[in-house]
Design an enzyme around this catalytic site. Structure first.
Site, short mmCIF file in Angstrom:
data_model
loop_
_atom_site.label_atom_id
_atom_site.label_comp_id
_atom_site.label_asym_id
_atom_site.label_seq_id
_atom_site.Cartn_x
_atom_site.Cartn_y
_atom_site.Cartn_z
N TYR A 1 0.82 -1.21 0.00
CA TYR A 1 0.00 0.00 0.00
C TYR A 1 0.86 1.27 0.00
O TYR A 1 0.36 2.36 -0.21
CB TYR A 1 -0.85 0.05 1.27
N ASP B 1 11.94 -42.72 -19.94
CA ASP B 1 11.51 -41.52 -20.68
C ASP B 1 11.89 -41.65 -22.15
O ASP B 1 12.80 -40.98 -22.65
CB ASP B 1 12.20 -40.31 -20.02
C1 SPV Z 1 11.35 -33.36 -19.18
O1 SPV Z 1 11.11 -32.83 -18.12
O2 SPV Z 1 10.87 -34.44 -19.50
C2 SPV Z 1 12.21 -32.70 -20.16
C3 SPV Z 1 13.24 -31.79 -19.70
O3 SPV Z 1 12.09 -32.97 -21.31
S1 SPV Z 1 14.70 -32.67 -19.56
O4 SPV Z 1 14.46 -33.78 -18.67
O5 SPV Z 1 15.70 -31.77 -19.06
O6 SPV Z 1 15.04 -33.16 -20.88
MG MG Z 2 10.91 -34.62 -21.69
#
Ligand code: SPV
Ligand code: MG
Length: 611
Positions: free
Chosen positions: A255, A384
């Protein structure tokens, strides 16, 4: 409710508009339907005034007898020689504690005394208003004036004073008191104006000229949800409320700037900010008011259920695909750098949605969520490598969307075949995802952080540009963004290749460029950002500082970065904690030793409320 008026023989003081002290008190009391009044001293005008306000009056000579005889009712005790605003009276009446007293303000003159909490001995003589609640159970009423059971509603309110003598100084003060135009300041961050706000504005209006500071969108979004109505709408609505005299912008949560420039006599606020995440702003406001001689007045916050429902409804509204999808672009339009954290299920979504911290008087929260391929795969116990298909990824997104309102960026790996990508982009846009990031790799995708340790193949510029432009062509809205992720630095193809690709991808229609690196030092990222920004000031720049994690968001901001993604930290911190707990139980053949590592049962049961 009954009232006892002490020392009404001061009634001859002229107060304002030909209304003397007693008449003024009776008018205010009758306004609040208090029409049974005991007078401790007689005065000539009592009969006439009481008739005017339909008041039943009684003459008494002992206050304790009156209290004892009226235990079944709330009792208000007033000094006939005190002046207080209607707002103060209304506050005292709404008090539900044992009893309430109101203090007066500064030592205006020797004859208009300040009541200090320490001056108990003088209290009987000086107090302006006390309310004894019928449930008070005060055994010894003679003690009530010894301050034992009295809670002050405020010990610093200038709309009360006590007149002890009829002298010229007092009359002057009283005249100033009523004639001075006081300025009352309120800041509004809300976009749902309900009865509770109107009540507070009405009370504020009774104190003087009402100036409302409408908070900017960025300030609002920094400490609560994103506003459903933007700043211009909110400004227009508040400007047209009849209790509001002037509207200005309050750009920040603080504020201070506005208070220093308009120097109000009062700041009015609901009392909920004593404990909620604005309590630091409250402290700062009190300190600023001290400097300018103003006073903070807090009214009980409205706890009406129906108003809460409106808040839930707003959250629901913000989670609607149409609204959620466009929010990332909106936030980017007023915030140079947004902060995004990974979420891979409802629970991590809630952490991303609700976590706030205060640092140096500023509030911080995440602006959105990253649905990472790494974490989405890991949480399913899978590698992944684009193994988790889009239908499963959509399930994750749906789970997160069910319990959050913040925008979502999807890590869509390579985006797959162009023919598949154009379908998937349409789906993501439809369900309310804000952006998709695709990386320029083909073949079996492995996580970038492996770098060149594993076989990974970068896509051709031509094919990847084609993928981007094909995706852009099928979009229905301007809200949804396709961001191109460049793997040249990861795959050690050099800065020139990275920059060349970035410009080509932008030309193909990418809304933003994500530049990735697995180096600990941020040098190559900084070099890329500098060189990219020399030629392109428009495209959003995105970084994922998993390895180069010493760089702060402010530093990224200076490099022209718009989106900072914390891509995996929730998963990486949860896993070791869970593993340690599992090992501890296994080792001890019981759970006791693991208990200190766990949140309490009560906390887990109440973590997710039913509503
Ligand atoms: C993920 O979070 O899956 C990514 C970012 O693609 S990294 O793991 O850095 O590739
Ligand atoms: Mg990724």
């Amino acid at each position: 409710m009954k009232a006892i008026i002490l020392k009404s023989d001061f009634s001859s003081y002229i107060v304002h508009n030909d209304e003397d002290l007693l008449k003024r008190q009776l008018r205010l009391l009758s306004k609040f339907a208090i029409t049974d009044i005991y007078f401790l001293y007689n005065s000539n005008s009592i009969d006439e005034y009481c008739r005017e306000y339909n008041i039943n009056y009684y003459i008494a000579d002992d206050i304790y007898n009156v209290i004892d005889g009226n235990l079944e009712d709330d009792i208000l005790i007033l000094n006939g020689d005190s002046i207080f605003s209607e707002a103060v009276l209304s506050d005292v009446l709404s008090f539900n504690t044992k009893s309430a007293a109101v203090n007066s303000y500064a030592n205006i003159s020797d004859n208009i005394k300040n009541i200090d909490i320490n001056t108990r001995d003088n209290l009987f003589y000086y107090f302006p208003i006390i309310k004894i609640n019928k449930f008070s159970n005060i055994s010894d009423y003679s003690k009530i004036f010894e301050f034992e059971d009295i809670s002050l509603i405020d010990n610093n309110r200038s709309e009360i004073c006590i007149v002890l003598d009829d002298d010229i100084k007092n009359r002057e003060y009283i005249n100033n008191y009523f004639n001075k135009q006081r300025v009352v300041y309120l800041a509004f961050s809300t976009d749902i104006i309900h009865g509770g706000h109107i009540r507070i504005l009405k009370k504020a209006k009774e104190l003087g000229k009402v100036v409302v500071g409408v908070m900017g969108d960025q300030a609002v979004a920094s400490f609560k949800r994103y506003p459903v109505l933007d700043y211009e709408h909110r400004y227009e609505i508040i400007k047209n409320i009849k209790y509001v005299d002037e509207v200005i912008e309050q750009k920040t949560l603080s504020y201070t700037d506005n208070l220093m420039s308009i120097k109000p006599d009062y700041v009015v606020h609901g009392d909920e900010w004593r404990d909620d995440n604005l309590k630091y702003i409250r402290e700062e406001t009190i300190n600023t008011l001290k400097k300018i001689g103003g006073i903070l007045i807090e009214y009980p916050f409205s706890k009406d259920k129906e108003f809460n429902v409106l808040e839930y409804k707003s959250a629901e509204y913000l989670s609607v695909p149409e609204i959620r999808r466009g929010r990332l672009k909106k936030i980017l339009s007023y915030k140079p750098t947004v902060s995004i954290i990974e979420a891979h299920n409802g629970l991590t979504g809630l952490i991303a949605e609700k976590t706030t911290v205060v640092k140096d008087g500023k509030y911080y929260q995440f602006d959105g969520m990253w649905v990472s391929s790494l974490c989405d795969s890991t949480s399913r116990g899978k590698p992944d490598i684009e193994l988790v298909d889009l239908s499963s990824r959509l399930q994750t997104i749906n789970e997160i969307m069910e319990v959050t309102t913040k925008p979502i960026i999807l890590d869509a790996d390579t985006g797959g075949l162009i023919e598949h990508f154009i379908y998937n982009v349409k789906t993501l846009e439809r369900i309310g995802v804000s952006a998709v990031i695709i990386e320029d790799k083909i073949g079996l995708k492995k996580n970038s952080l492996f770098g060149t340790e594993v076989e990974q193949q970068q896509d051709t510029i031509e094919n990847f540009c084609n993928k981007i432009s094909s995706g852009k062509k099928v979009l229905k809205t301007k809200d949804f963004m396709i961001i191109a992720r460049i793997e040249s630095l990861i795959l050690e193809k050099g800065m020139e290749d990275a920059l060349n690709r970035a410009f080509e991808y932008s030309r193909a229609g990418a809304d933003g460029i994500m530049i990735h690196s697995r180096k600990k030092e941020p040098d190559e990222i900084f070099e890329f950002c500098n060189k990219f920004r020399e030629k392109d000031n428009k495209s959003y720049l995105v970084v994922v500082p998993t390895t180069f994690n010493t760089v702060t968001e402010d530093e990224f901001s200076c490099m022209g970065v718009n989106i900072v993604i914390y891509a995996n930290q929730l998963t990486r911190s949860a896993f070791p904690a869970m593993k340690k707990t599992a090992e501890t139980i296994l080792y001890n053949r019981r759970a006791k030793e693991a208990d200190d590592m766990c949140m309490s049962i009560k906390d887990i049961l109440t973590l997710i409320p039913e509503e």
